[in-house]
Scaffold this motif. Structure first.
Motif, PDB file in Angstrom:
ATOM      1  N   ALA A   8       0.637  42.987   9.681  1.00  0.00           N
ATOM      2  CA  ALA A   8       2.089  43.051   9.476  1.00  0.00           C
ATOM      3  C   ALA A   8       2.743  41.717   9.846  1.00  0.00           C
ATOM      4  CB  ALA A   8       2.690  44.186  10.289  1.00  0.00           C
ATOM      5  N   ASP A   9       2.304  41.117  10.947  1.00  0.00           N
ATOM      6  CA  ASP A   9       2.841  39.817  11.345  1.00  0.00           C
ATOM      7  C   ASP A   9       2.482  38.740  10.329  1.00  0.00           C
ATOM      8  OD1 ASP A   9       3.969  40.910  13.618  1.00  0.00           O
ATOM      9  OD2 ASP A   9       2.336  40.266  14.952  1.00  0.00           O
ATOM     10  N   GLN A  10       1.258  38.802   9.799  1.00  0.00           N
ATOM     11  CA  GLN A  10       0.840  37.824   8.797  1.00  0.00           C
ATOM     12  C   GLN A  10       1.659  37.977   7.515  1.00  0.00           C
ATOM     13  OE1 GLN A  10      -3.389  38.005   8.179  1.00  0.00           O
ATOM     14  NE2 GLN A  10      -3.835  36.938  10.096  1.00  0.00           N
ATOM     15  N   ALA A  11       1.887  39.198   7.087  1.00  0.00           N
ATOM     16  CA  ALA A  11       2.681  39.429   5.880  1.00  0.00           C
ATOM     17  C   ALA A  11       4.121  38.951   6.089  1.00  0.00           C
ATOM     18  CB  ALA A  11       2.659  40.909   5.498  1.00  0.00           C
ATOM     19  N   ASN A  12       4.681  39.240   7.264  1.00  0.00           N
ATOM     20  CA  ASN A  12       6.040  38.807   7.570  1.00  0.00           C
ATOM     21  C   ASN A  12       6.126  37.281   7.580  1.00  0.00           C
ATOM     22  OD1 ASN A  12       8.808  39.190   8.420  1.00  0.00           O
ATOM     23  ND2 ASN A  12       8.121  38.484  10.433  1.00  0.00           N
ATOM     24  N   GLN A  13       5.160  36.626   8.224  1.00  0.00           N
ATOM     25  CA  GLN A  13       5.175  35.165   8.284  1.00  0.00           C
ATOM     26  C   GLN A  13       4.981  34.558   6.890  1.00  0.00           C
ATOM     27  OE1 GLN A  13       6.071  33.323  10.768  1.00  0.00           O
ATOM     28  NE2 GLN A  13       5.611  31.342   9.863  1.00  0.00           N
ATOM     29  N   ALA A  14       4.146  35.175   6.068  1.00  0.00           N
ATOM     30  CA  ALA A  14       3.955  34.689   4.700  1.00  0.00           C
ATOM     31  C   ALA A  14       5.267  34.772   3.914  1.00  0.00           C
ATOM     32  CB  ALA A  14       2.857  35.487   3.998  1.00  0.00           C
ATOM     33  N   LEU A  15       6.025  35.831   4.118  1.00  0.00           N
ATOM     34  CA  LEU A  15       7.333  35.958   3.465  1.00  0.00           C
ATOM     35  C   LEU A  15       8.307  34.895   3.968  1.00  0.00           C
ATOM     36  CD1 LEU A  15       7.546  39.816   3.380  1.00  0.00           C
ATOM     37  CD2 LEU A  15       7.992  38.349   1.413  1.00  0.00           C
ATOM     38  N   VAL A  16       8.276  34.619   5.256  1.00  0.00           N
ATOM     39  CA  VAL A  16       9.137  33.575   5.827  1.00  0.00           C
ATOM     40  C   VAL A  16       8.785  32.221   5.215  1.00  0.00           C
ATOM     41  CG1 VAL A  16       9.643  32.302   7.960  1.00  0.00           C
ATOM     42  CG2 VAL A  16       9.609  34.799   7.978  1.00  0.00           C
ATOM     43  N   LEU A  17       7.489  31.919   5.117  1.00  0.00           N
ATOM     44  CA  LEU A  17       7.060  30.640   4.540  1.00  0.00           C
ATOM     45  C   LEU A  17       7.430  30.546   3.059  1.00  0.00           C
ATOM     46  CD1 LEU A  17       3.596  30.177   6.265  1.00  0.00           C
ATOM     47  CD2 LEU A  17       5.758  29.040   6.808  1.00  0.00           C
ATOM     48  N   ALA A  18       7.294  31.642   2.318  1.00  0.00           N
ATOM     49  CA  ALA A  18       7.679  31.640   0.903  1.00  0.00           C
ATOM     50  C   ALA A  18       9.186  31.404   0.771  1.00  0.00           C
ATOM     51  CB  ALA A  18       7.278  32.952   0.242  1.00  0.00           C
ATOM     52  N   ASP A  19       9.955  31.965   1.691  1.00  0.00           N
ATOM     53  CA  ASP A  19      11.399  31.732   1.679  1.00  0.00           C
ATOM     54  C   ASP A  19      11.707  30.257   1.939  1.00  0.00           C
ATOM     55  OD1 ASP A  19      14.116  32.800   1.528  1.00  0.00           O
ATOM     56  OD2 ASP A  19      14.226  32.273   3.662  1.00  0.00           O
ATOM     57  N   HIS A  20      10.968  29.628   2.853  1.00  0.00           N
ATOM     58  CA  HIS A  20      11.147  28.188   3.104  1.00  0.00           C
ATOM     59  C   HIS A  20      10.801  27.373   1.859  1.00  0.00           C
ATOM     60  CE1 HIS A  20      12.212  28.145   7.311  1.00  0.00           C
ATOM     61  NE2 HIS A  20      11.207  28.959   7.589  1.00  0.00           N
ATOM     62  N   ARG A  21       9.723  27.742   1.171  1.00  0.00           N
ATOM     63  CA  ARG A  21       9.333  27.013  -0.050  1.00  0.00           C
ATOM     64  C   ARG A  21      10.377  27.215  -1.146  1.00  0.00           C
ATOM     65  NH1 ARG A  21       5.995  25.836   3.436  1.00  0.00           N
ATOM     66  NH2 ARG A  21       7.887  24.677   3.868  1.00  0.00           N
ATOM     67  N   LEU A  22      10.988  28.390  -1.194  1.00  0.00           N
ATOM     68  CA  LEU A  22      12.044  28.631  -2.177  1.00  0.00           C
ATOM     69  C   LEU A  22      13.270  27.768  -1.856  1.00  0.00           C
ATOM     70  CD1 LEU A  22      12.901  30.180  -4.683  1.00  0.00           C
ATOM     71  CD2 LEU A  22      13.733  32.002  -3.174  1.00  0.00           C
ATOM     72  N   ARG A  23      13.590  27.634  -0.575  1.00  0.00           N
ATOM     73  CA  ARG A  23      14.701  26.751  -0.182  1.00  0.00           C
ATOM     74  C   ARG A  23      14.384  25.304  -0.526  1.00  0.00           C
ATOM     75  NH1 ARG A  23      15.737  27.871   5.661  1.00  0.00           N
ATOM     76  NH2 ARG A  23      14.684  29.849   5.567  1.00  0.00           N
ATOM     77  N   ASN A  24      13.111  24.899  -0.316  1.00  0.00           N
ATOM     78  CA  ASN A  24      12.699  23.548  -0.718  1.00  0.00           C
ATOM     79  C   ASN A  24      12.912  23.348  -2.210  1.00  0.00           C
ATOM     80  OD1 ASN A  24       9.867  23.617   1.524  1.00  0.00           O
ATOM     81  ND2 ASN A  24      11.840  22.674   1.879  1.00  0.00           N
ATOM     82  N   LEU A  25      12.581  24.368  -2.996  1.00  0.00           N
ATOM     83  CA  LEU A  25      12.744  24.294  -4.443  1.00  0.00           C
ATOM     84  C   LEU A  25      14.225  24.168  -4.806  1.00  0.00           C
ATOM     85  CD1 LEU A  25      11.578  24.438  -7.292  1.00  0.00           C
ATOM     86  CD2 LEU A  25      11.557  26.927  -7.082  1.00  0.00           C
ATOM     87  N   ALA A  26      15.057  24.926  -4.144  1.00  0.00           N
ATOM     88  CA  ALA A  26      16.496  24.874  -4.436  1.00  0.00           C
ATOM     89  C   ALA A  26      17.089  23.506  -4.105  1.00  0.00           C
ATOM     90  CB  ALA A  26      17.226  25.964  -3.657  1.00  0.00           C
ATOM     91  N   GLU A  34       6.572  19.498  -7.551  1.00  0.00           N
ATOM     92  CA  GLU A  34       5.862  19.696  -6.272  1.00  0.00           C
ATOM     93  C   GLU A  34       6.358  20.967  -5.577  1.00  0.00           C
ATOM     94  OE1 GLU A  34       3.454  18.002  -4.656  1.00  0.00           O
ATOM     95  OE2 GLU A  34       3.217  16.410  -6.140  1.00  0.00           O
ATOM     96  N   ALA A  35       7.668  21.191  -5.590  1.00  0.00           N
ATOM     97  CA  ALA A  35       8.241  22.364  -4.936  1.00  0.00           C
ATOM     98  C   ALA A  35       7.847  23.653  -5.654  1.00  0.00           C
ATOM     99  CB  ALA A  35       9.763  22.233  -4.865  1.00  0.00           C
ATOM    100  N   VAL A  36       7.796  23.622  -6.984  1.00  0.00           N
ATOM    101  CA  VAL A  36       7.374  24.795  -7.749  1.00  0.00           C
ATOM    102  C   VAL A  36       5.924  25.138  -7.419  1.00  0.00           C
ATOM    103  CG1 VAL A  36       6.828  25.627 -10.075  1.00  0.00           C
ATOM    104  CG2 VAL A  36       9.023  24.565  -9.636  1.00  0.00           C
ATOM    105  N   SER A  37       5.080  24.127  -7.359  1.00  0.00           N
ATOM    106  CA  SER A  37       3.667  24.338  -7.036  1.00  0.00           C
ATOM    107  C   SER A  37       3.506  24.938  -5.634  1.00  0.00           C
ATOM    108  CB  SER A  37       2.920  23.017  -7.146  1.00  0.00           C
ATOM    109  OG  SER A  37       1.560  23.204  -6.903  1.00  0.00           O
ATOM    110  N   ALA A  38       4.262  24.416  -4.665  1.00  0.00           N
ATOM    111  CA  ALA A  38       4.192  24.934  -3.298  1.00  0.00           C
ATOM    112  C   ALA A  38       4.717  26.370  -3.231  1.00  0.00           C
ATOM    113  CB  ALA A  38       4.988  24.035  -2.351  1.00  0.00           C
ATOM    114  N   PHE A  39       5.787  26.658  -3.975  1.00  0.00           N
ATOM    115  CA  PHE A  39       6.324  28.018  -3.987  1.00  0.00           C
ATOM    116  C   PHE A  39       5.329  28.981  -4.620  1.00  0.00           C
ATOM    117  CE2 PHE A  39       8.773  31.397  -6.160  1.00  0.00           C
ATOM    118  CZ  PHE A  39       9.204  32.069  -5.027  1.00  0.00           C
TER     119      PHE A  39
END
Length: 178
Positions: free
Chosen positions: A56-74, A84-89
């Motif tokens: 559960a912690d790993q899934a939550n952290q993965a969602l947090v990291l995906a949210d950071h990559r989405l912010r990077n993309l924005a 580069e941002a699309v690839s990371a997301f």
């Protein structure tokens, strides 16, 4: 003896400063994809993600990291930074699905709800990108997001990421001289 103590103290100080720097990088996510230190940040994030004990912690952290990559993309400016941002997301999205799929079935619902919210946000951001909409990576991630949103079951969501249709690198053709 005094020289040994000074050397040991210097090594401990360097180790403490380095560890503190890694912790700051992990907590603040200061680097965007394509910047020189992003690979270090990404490595620290992945180590932290895999060191978490519960699924559960790993899934939550993965969602947090995906949210950071989405912010990077924005926030990405310029075609190269956007790619580069699309690839990371895309990579972060695959990790979210993988970590969420590892959850017990009873715990998947909230994680998949968060994933669907993330997909809705990502669709809006990708549509607003100031780059060539025909770029293969942009087209592929848009298609992937649509297929993930259209999936009705956990198995269908996992199958979308297993297909690996999204290219993660851009090849540029160049003439070869002999």
């Amino acid at each position: 003896m005094k020289k040994f103590q000074l050397t040991l103290l210097a090594l401990l100080t360097i180790t403490a400063v380095f560890t503190l720097g890694l912790l700051i990088i992990n907590e603040n996510h200061p680097f965007a994809p394509g910047t020189p230190f992003f690979s270090l940040q990404h490595s620290v994030e992945q180590v932290h993600l895999n060191l978490l004990q519960s699924a559960a912690d790993q899934a939550n952290q993965a969602l947090v990291l995906a949210d950071h990559r989405l912010r990077n993309l924005a926030q990405a400016k310029g075609d190269e930074a956007i790619i580069e941002a699309v690839s990371a997301f895309d990579e972060a999205l695959d990790t979210v699905v993988l970590k969420t799929d590892a959850l017990p079935i009873a715990e998947r619902g909230p994680a998949y709800s968060r994933l669907l919210r993330l997909l809705s946000q990502s669709k809006i951001i990708i549509l607003s990108l100031k780059t060539s909409p025909e770029h293969p990576l942009i087209v592929a991630i848009s298609d992937k997001i649509e297929r993930l949103q259209a999936a009705d079951t956990y198995q269908e969501i996992t199958a979308v990421t297993d297909e690996e249709q999204t290219p993660t690198a851009v090849a540029i053709a160049a003439p070869i001289t002999f």
